[in-house]
Each structure stands twice: as C-alpha cells, then as structure tokens.
Design a protein around this motif. Structure first.
Motif, PDB file in Angstrom:
ATOM      1  N   PRO A  55       0.819  -1.212   0.000  1.00 48.88           N
ATOM      2  CA  PRO A  55       0.000   0.000   0.000  1.00 48.88           C
ATOM      3  C   PRO A  55       0.857   1.267   0.000  1.00 48.88           C
ATOM      4  O   PRO A  55       2.033   1.209   0.372  1.00 48.88           O
ATOM      5  N   PRO A  56       0.259   2.389  -0.413  1.00 50.26           N
ATOM      6  CA  PRO A  56       0.996   3.651  -0.393  1.00 50.26           C
ATOM      7  C   PRO A  56       1.479   3.949   1.024  1.00 50.26           C
ATOM      8  O   PRO A  56       0.757   3.707   1.992  1.00 50.26           O
ATOM      9  N   GLY A  57       2.695   4.413   1.146  1.00 50.68           N
ATOM     10  CA  GLY A  57       3.217   4.798   2.456  1.00 50.68           C
ATOM     11  C   GLY A  57       3.795   3.648   3.268  1.00 50.68           C
ATOM     12  O   GLY A  57       4.254   3.840   4.390  1.00 50.68           O
ATOM     13  N   ALA A  58       3.794   2.454   2.701  1.00 46.98           N
ATOM     14  CA  ALA A  58       4.304   1.296   3.443  1.00 46.98           C
ATOM     15  C   ALA A  58       5.825   1.338   3.589  1.00 46.98           C
ATOM     16  O   ALA A  58       6.400   0.605   4.395  1.00 46.98           O
ATOM     17  N   GLY A  59       6.451   2.183   2.778  1.00 44.49           N
ATOM     18  CA  GLY A  59       7.907   2.283   2.850  1.00 44.49           C
ATOM     19  C   GLY A  59       8.610   1.560   1.705  1.00 44.49           C
ATOM     20  O   GLY A  59       9.787   1.225   1.807  1.00 44.49           O
ATOM     21  N   LYS A  60       7.886   1.370   0.606  1.00 45.29           N
ATOM     22  CA  LYS A  60       8.469   0.655  -0.540  1.00 45.29           C
ATOM     23  C   LYS A  60       9.687   1.388  -1.100  1.00 45.29           C
ATOM     24  O   LYS A  60      10.730   0.781  -1.329  1.00 45.29           O
ATOM     25  N   SER A  61       9.538   2.690  -1.324  1.00 44.08           N
ATOM     26  CA  SER A  61      10.658   3.456  -1.888  1.00 44.08           C
ATOM     27  C   SER A  61      11.848   3.459  -0.942  1.00 44.08           C
ATOM     28  O   SER A  61      12.999   3.333  -1.372  1.00 44.08           O
ATOM     29  N   THR A  62      11.575   3.579   0.345  1.00 43.70           N
ATOM     30  CA  THR A  62      12.643   3.576   1.336  1.00 43.70           C
ATOM     31  C   THR A  62      13.340   2.219   1.342  1.00 43.70           C
ATOM     32  O   THR A  62      14.567   2.126   1.453  1.00 43.70           O
ATOM     33  N   LEU A  94      11.217  11.354  -1.697  1.00 39.92           N
ATOM     34  CA  LEU A  94      10.933  10.231  -0.821  1.00 39.92           C
ATOM     35  C   LEU A  94      12.172   9.668  -0.143  1.00 39.92           C
ATOM     36  O   LEU A  94      12.095   8.995   0.858  1.00 39.92           O
ATOM     37  N   GLU A 146       8.983  -1.114  -8.269  1.00 42.51           N
ATOM     38  CA  GLU A 146       8.135  -0.708  -7.154  1.00 42.51           C
ATOM     39  C   GLU A 146       6.746  -0.387  -7.693  1.00 42.51           C
ATOM     40  O   GLU A 146       6.589   0.457  -8.568  1.00 42.51           O
ATOM     41  N   ASN A 193       7.221  -3.958   7.350  1.00 43.25           N
ATOM     42  CA  ASN A 193       8.077  -2.781   7.496  1.00 43.25           C
ATOM     43  C   ASN A 193       7.580  -1.896   8.649  1.00 43.25           C
ATOM     44  O   ASN A 193       6.490  -2.111   9.157  1.00 43.25           O
ATOM     45  N   LYS A 194       8.375  -0.929   9.007  1.00 42.23           N
ATOM     46  CA  LYS A 194       8.119  -0.063  10.162  1.00 42.23           C
ATOM     47  C   LYS A 194       8.045  -0.921  11.431  1.00 42.23           C
ATOM     48  O   LYS A 194       7.213  -0.713  12.316  1.00 42.23           O
ATOM     49  N   ASP A 196       9.869  -0.867  13.718  1.00 40.48           N
ATOM     50  CA  ASP A 196      10.254  -0.090  14.901  1.00 40.48           C
ATOM     51  C   ASP A 196       9.022   0.312  15.705  1.00 40.48           C
ATOM     52  O   ASP A 196       9.127   0.777  16.827  1.00 40.48           O
ATOM     53  N   THR A 226      11.303  -5.503   8.867  1.00 44.46           N
ATOM     54  CA  THR A 226      12.292  -4.531   8.396  1.00 44.46           C
ATOM     55  C   THR A 226      12.007  -3.139   8.971  1.00 44.46           C
ATOM     56  O   THR A 226      10.864  -2.814   9.286  1.00 44.46           O
ATOM     57  N   VAL A 227      13.071  -2.377   9.109  1.00 43.87           N
ATOM     58  CA  VAL A 227      12.940  -0.942   9.374  1.00 43.87           C
ATOM     59  C   VAL A 227      13.711  -0.281   8.239  1.00 43.87           C
ATOM     60  O   VAL A 227      14.935  -0.156   8.285  1.00 43.87           O
ATOM     61  N   ALA A 228      12.987   0.087   7.202  1.00 38.17           N
ATOM     62  CA  ALA A 228      13.655   0.555   5.980  1.00 38.17           C
ATOM     63  C   ALA A 228      14.475   1.812   6.225  1.00 38.17           C
ATOM     64  O   ALA A 228      15.520   2.017   5.605  1.00 38.17           O
TER      65      ALA A 228
HETATM   66  N1  LIG Z   1       9.082   4.596  11.355  1.00 36.60           N
HETATM   67  C1  LIG Z   1       9.372   4.167  10.105  1.00 36.60           C
HETATM   68  N2  LIG Z   1       9.073   4.928   9.056  1.00 36.60           N
HETATM   69  C2  LIG Z   1       9.365   4.450   7.826  1.00 36.60           C
HETATM   70  C3  LIG Z   1       9.947   3.185   7.610  1.00 36.60           C
HETATM   71  N3  LIG Z   1      10.100   2.989   6.297  1.00 36.60           N
HETATM   72  C4  LIG Z   1       9.622   4.077   5.684  1.00 36.60           C
HETATM   73  N4  LIG Z   1       9.184   4.973   6.597  1.00 36.60           N
HETATM   74  C5  LIG Z   1       8.594   6.304   6.336  1.00 36.60           C
HETATM   75  O1  LIG Z   1       7.305   6.103   5.762  1.00 36.60           O
HETATM   76  C6  LIG Z   1       7.027   7.124   4.813  1.00 36.60           C
HETATM   77  C7  LIG Z   1       6.629   6.523   3.478  1.00 36.60           C
HETATM   78  O2  LIG Z   1       7.733   5.849   2.931  1.00 36.60           O
HETATM   79  P1  LIG Z   1       7.860   5.568   1.354  1.00 36.60           P
HETATM   80  O3  LIG Z   1       9.108   4.806   1.153  1.00 36.60           O
HETATM   81  O4  LIG Z   1       7.689   6.822   0.600  1.00 36.60           O
HETATM   82  O5  LIG Z   1       6.587   4.634   1.121  1.00 36.60           O
HETATM   83  P2  LIG Z   1       5.961   4.090  -0.273  1.00 36.60           P
HETATM   84  O6  LIG Z   1       4.788   4.938  -0.594  1.00 36.60           O
HETATM   85  O7  LIG Z   1       5.535   2.702   0.049  1.00 36.60           O
HETATM   86  O8  LIG Z   1       7.029   4.147  -1.306  1.00 36.60           O
HETATM   87  C8  LIG Z   1       8.275   7.996   4.727  1.00 36.60           C
HETATM   88  O9  LIG Z   1       8.093   9.115   5.536  1.00 36.60           O
HETATM   89  C9  LIG Z   1       9.358   7.085   5.295  1.00 36.60           C
HETATM   90  O10 LIG Z   1      10.417   7.816   5.886  1.00 36.60           O
HETATM   91  C10 LIG Z   1      10.246   2.395   8.773  1.00 36.60           C
HETATM   92  O11 LIG Z   1      10.737   1.261   8.692  1.00 36.60           O
HETATM   93  N5  LIG Z   1       9.929   2.932   9.984  1.00 36.60           N
END
Ligand SMILES: Nc1nc2c(ncn2[C@@H]2O[C@H](COP(=O)(O)OP(=O)(O)O)[C@@H](O)[C@H]2O)c(=O)[nH]1
Ligand SMILES: [Mg+2]
Length: 309
Positions: A55-62, A94, A146, A193-194, A196, A226-228
């Motif tokens: 989903p959006p915001g899951a941390g895929k790009s990170t 991102l 991604e 992910n996240k 933490d 994972t904690v990306a």
């Molecule tokens: N606390 C925490 N935040 C994270 C983690 N991974 C990504 N984020 C944050 O989540 C937000 C969305 O990440 P992004 O990579 O853009 O998500 P995407 O939409 O799936 O590509 C950003 O603010 C990241 O810094 C994690 O493992 N822990």
C-alpha cells in the motif's frame, strides 16, 4: 529495422543509460518504431526481476533505497522502475537523504526510472511489461519494480516479477484479513516494514500464522521484519530475495506460468488498446439515460464499435 533504431538497440545492449532512457520513452509514449524495438528484443538475458509491492506509504521506496545500498556493496548493477499511478512520482522527495540520493542517481551501476499512469484502459500493465523487457535487454544484475498494490489502485504485477515482495505495515492489519487470499497468491516474501513500531509485532504474528496454515507440507513463505529507514532487517531481506530468485531459476514450470500470465496481459491490453476510459464513460453517461438501458447490451455495442484486432 531502420538504422537509427538498430543503433539504439545496440546501445541499449551495451547498457548505455541515455539510450536506455530513450528506448523507454519510445515505448512509454508509443512513438514510431517502438513495436520494432520490442520485436527485436532477444530476451535471452538472465536478469531477474524483483517486485516490491504494497500500500501507499508502506515504505516501498525507502526499502528500495536500502536494497540498492546493499547490492551496491556487492558490486551489482541494478535498474529501478518505480510505478505509482496515484501520484506523480518524485523519487528525490521520498528518499530523504539528499546526499545518498544524488550518489545513486549518478552512480553508473544504478539506473532509475519512474512511470506515471496512462489514459488508456489496461495501458499501464502492458507498458510496465514492455518497459521491463527493454530494461532486461540491458543486462543488469537486478531489476527492482516498485508498484503500488494491495489497494484499489493495484497494478497487476503478476507475470512480471520472478520474486514478489509484499510490503505491509502495522496499519494494514485489517486489510490483511480481508485480502489474505489475494496476498498469498502473489507474495513470495512478506516484509513487515516499520517494525520499529510497537504494533508491528501483531501483524508479524498474524502473517506468520497465515503462511504456516497455507504451507501445509511445503516451505513457508518467509515473513521478515524490516525498518527501511535504518536498514534493520534489509540484509536478511536481500538474502531472502536472492534465495527466492535462485529457487525460481530451478523451476522451469514457474517460468512458463509467468510467460503465460504475461501473454494474457498483452492479449488483454492489445484488445483494449483502442478503448479510452473517457470515451467509455461519455457513452455510458448518455446510454444509461435511455429508458431500456441494459449494461450488457451497452458493452456489446461498445465493443462492436471499438475493438479492432
Ligand atoms: N518509522 C518508520 N518509518 C518508515 C519506515 N520505512 C519508511 N518509513 C517512512 O514512511 C514514509 C513513506 O515511505 P515511502 O518509502 O515513501 O513509502 P511508499 O509509498 O511505500 O514508497 C516515509 O516518511 C518514510 O520515511 C520504517 O521502517 N519505519
Ligand atoms: Mg514509493
């Protein structure tokens, strides 16, 4: 094939980034010669494709960013294709860490390209397939795609990736329950992910239970925390991806299935290539006001008028 296109093709083969970017633009925009380019592809390469979806915001790009770091240390060459139909993709925004980002953008071992959505029905999946095949021709060690998934704007990546990582976060807990059948179908690896966050443990246990039930006597789908943002668990994820890719290579039946899935998508996309969503909507809005409107008759009529093979 025109001389210019031949030259472009040969440069792509040599992993010339400018030529590759031009080839992608050709395909992305259906520019003259793009079909010739696709027909020319030898498709003999061994580049394996890893899909990162969630989903959006899951941390895929990170996560992609962190994986790039890991693979760079192994001297691998990597291409990233980022597809986000919901928002115009801005990789830089991102990544957070500008210095690292700049390093990746100019790193000769990393090619990054983002794609937005197209207006045509069924257009995006087809474009992703085509573009991935063009990128494959350049012989990278890895291709990472991604895509936003596990939601309404899901881009169907079935048939595309040799290994699919489904990225989930604690807040997706409820979704996991409702979508679990579909998730199980596409996931080769789950990344929680996240991790933490305190509430990640519940999701992690839930997923572990699900994959255990599903597996029976077979091997369970790996579920990793994972904690990306800090890189915690990313090494393990990279190892799991390598294992997944290796196992895949030794299963020719899976390769056939991927090709079949790809062919189905291309057939669908080809049949739909002259259809436009706006036109469909426009005609529907008029037709539905008719006294004896029937949606099946409407679709039949629409197809008769618009489908050309
Ligand atoms: N606390 C925490 N935040 C994270 C983690 N991974 C990504 N984020 C944050 O989540 C937000 C969305 O990440 P992004 O990579 O853009 O998500 P995407 O939409 O799936 O590509 C950003 O603010 C990241 O810094 C994690 O493992 N822990
Ligand atoms: Mg993203």
């Amino acid at each position: 094939m025109p001389e210019k296109l031949r030259e472009l093709y040969l440069q792509i083969k040599e992993r010339n980034f400018r030529a590759l970017a031009r080839g992608i633009t050709l395909v992305e925009n259906n520019l003259a010669g793009y079909e010739d380019l696709l027909l020319r592809l030898t498709q003999t390469g061994t580049t394996r494709v890893t899909g990162i979806t969630g989903p959006p915001g899951a941390g895929k790009s990170t996560l992609v960013n962190a994986l790039l770091g890991y693979w760079l240390r192994q001297n691998l060459t990597i291409a990233v294709i980022a597809v986000d139909p919901s928002s115009p993709f801005n990789y830089g925004a991102l990544l957070g860490d500008r210095i690292r980002m700049n390093e990746y953008y100019t790193n000769p071992n990393i090619f990054i390209r983002s794609l937005a959505s197209r207006g045509a029905l069924g257009g995006l999946s087809r474009k992703i397939i085509e573009i991935t095949d063009v990128v494959k021709e350049a012989g990278f060690d890895r291709i990472l795609i991604e895509t936003v998934g596990v939601g309404q704007s899901e881009v169907d990546i079935a048939g595309l990736a040799d290994c699919t990582v489904v990225t989930l976060v604690p807040e997706a807990g409820d979704e996991v329950q409702t979508l679990k059948a579909g998730l199980m179908e596409i996931a080769d690896i789950f990344a929680v992910n996240k991790a933490d966050r305190a509430d990640a443990e519940g999701l992690y246990r839930n997923l572990r239970m699900m994959v255990h039930e599903k597996a029976g006597d077979n091997a369970e789908i790996p579920v990793l925390k994972t904690v990306a943002t800090t890189g915690t668990g990313v090494d393990e994820l990279a190892v799991a991806i390598s294992k997944c890719i290796d196992e895949q290579s030794s299963r020719p039946e899976k390769h056939t299935k991927l090709l079949l899935e790809k062919s189905i998508q291309l057939v669908q996309a080809n049949l739909m290539r002259n259809l436009s969503l706006q036109q469909l909507e426009g005609e529907l809005r008029t037709a539905m006001l008719q006294p004896h409107f029937n949606v099946y008759a409407f679709v039949n009529e629409f197809l008769e008028k618009n489908i050309r093979i």
